[in-house]
Design an enzyme around this catalytic site. Structure first.
Site, PDB file in Angstrom:
ATOM      1  N   ASP A  53       0.836  -1.197   0.000  1.00 52.48           N
ATOM      2  CA  ASP A  53       0.000   0.000   0.000  1.00 52.48           C
ATOM      3  C   ASP A  53       0.877   1.256   0.000  1.00 52.48           C
ATOM      4  OD1 ASP A  53      -2.261  -1.521   0.015  1.00 52.48           O
ATOM      5  OD2 ASP A  53      -2.616  -1.344   2.173  1.00 52.48           O
ATOM      6  N   LYS A  54       0.303   2.337  -0.453  1.00 52.97           N
ATOM      7  CA  LYS A  54       1.012   3.620  -0.525  1.00 52.97           C
ATOM      8  C   LYS A  54       1.624   4.006   0.821  1.00 52.97           C
ATOM      9  CE  LYS A  54       0.006   8.553  -1.236  1.00 52.97           C
ATOM     10  NZ  LYS A  54      -1.038   9.526  -1.609  1.00 52.97           N
TER      11      LYS A  54
END
Length: 376
Positions: free
Chosen positions: A153-154
């Site tokens: 995930d970012k």
């Protein structure tokens, strides 16, 4: 009296008593076109000027906080914003400094916070965009682009595996898919799970949240429910995914904990959902899953006080979730398993110290936000 239109067929000349007929239209039409073009040009210039002024206000330097923790939060926010504005070559160079392992098959980087892996709405720059540049930096101008083997995930930091050949990337992807890769994450949680070690085995499903802000979240879809004090099997939703997470408390205080997480499955946002909705211990900085009904900054008065932050700055607390270790089985020409470790970023280590949590002795120092690992 209303002004005559440029498209009128004639024009009355004051003082002469003469009417200029339709022959004037031969002159008036080009004149009106030029005026309209000039007006459009002026409007464009005005719009550009307003945009420039707005950008100047955004980039205007904010006063430097005297509190070191608030200053650190401000630096992290600025860093994540800069990641989206840097030139791809600059980002590729930063990733190259964060390489923790490299051989003829794989390149393993320490993914920085706030950097998306794939493109999408609102994403100006991501890791997949700079893989061709990174490959050329490592192997010269004739190098083929690197390939992604999995994703993070970012907001998640830590170990990320890339492959030189598409076939190798596919093999690594299959190892992840068939659960042959051992994954260990570290997370700082608000509150302490009970019991201190165990397995969360609850399916996960994506649902729409009704309210002022309509949005979608992953949530629990348990296979059992309580009925008159007895546990009975519930109807299974077709959209639910099996999700299993093993956890262990490494260090704890009365209000927070450092956890080691081993996801057995790989469902979207699995760790965040299991910790928040399954154990009632959301990850520090998880502003999406700390509350089901709304998207709002995570407000924990005691934790904020320990971190030295005001409630108004709570939205800037980053997600404290770090991919600490991957263990890959033998692959291609390598005949033994490969253990890949990334130390947590500096903001993670600082939060541990502020909250009174202890990190395992071999990992006392943290990486900087650029993802550069320190000497092992």
């Amino acid at each position: 009296m209303a002004a005559p239109s440029c498209n009128a067929l004639g024009l009355w000349v004051r003082g002469s008593g003469q009417w200029l007929g339709s022959s004037f239209t031969l002159i008036s039409q080009p004149f009106c076109s030029a005026a309209a073009a000039s007006g459009t040009l002026n409007a464009q210039r005005l719009a550009e000027k307003l945009r420039a002024q707005k950008q100047e206000q955004k980039t205007k330097k904010q006063p430097v906080p005297t509190n070191p923790v608030q200053r650190r939060v401000q630096e992290l926010v600025r860093f994540t914003q800069q990641l989206q504005r840097v030139h791809p070559n600059v980002l590729a160079k930063a990733l190259s400094r964060g390489i923790v392992h490299q051989d003829k098959d794989l390149v393993v980087i320490n993914k920085p916070y706030g950097l998306p892996v794939h493109g999408g709405p609102g994403v100006q720059l991501c890791i997949s965009d700079v893989l061709p540049i990174l490959a050329k930096m490592l192997r010269g101008h004739k190098a083929e682009p690197l390939h992604l083997c999995h994703r993070l995930d970012k907001e998640t930091t830590g170990v990320m595996v890339l492959a030189w050949e598409k076939e190798v990337a596919h093999q690594v992807h299959e190892l992840f898919r068939t659960r042959q890769v051992a994954k260990k994450y570290w997370a700082i949680t608000v509150r302490v799970p009970v019991p201190p070690a165990g397995v969360v085995d609850i399916p996960i499903i994506e649902k729409e949240v009704q309210g002022q802000q309509q949005h979608y979240k992953m949530t629990l879809s348990p296979g059992y429910r309580m009925d008159d004090g007895k546990m009975v099997r519930a109807r299974t939703s077709r959209g639910a995914h099996i999700a299993v997470t093993q956890y262990q408390v490494l260090s704890s205080t009365l209000s927070s904990a450092l956890l080691e997480l081993q996801p057995i499955t790989g469902i979207k946002h699995q760790l965040r959902v299991h910790l928040s909705f399954g154990l009632d211990c959301p990850i520090l900085g998880d502003h999406k899953y700390s509350d089901w009904n709304k998207l709002a900054p995570q407000l924990c008065v005691g934790t904020l006080r320990k971190l030295g932050l005001k409630q108004a700055k709570a939205r800037h607390i980053p997600l404290h979730l770090h991919a600490h270790q991957l263990i890959l089985p033998a692959l291609a020409s390598r005949k033994e398993e490969l253990s890949l470790v990334c130390k947590p970023p500096r903001y993670f280590v600082c939060s541990l110290k502020r909250l009174g949590l202890q990190m395992p002795s071999q990992d006392q120092s943290g990486d900087d936000e650029a993802g550069r690992p320190r000497a092992q």
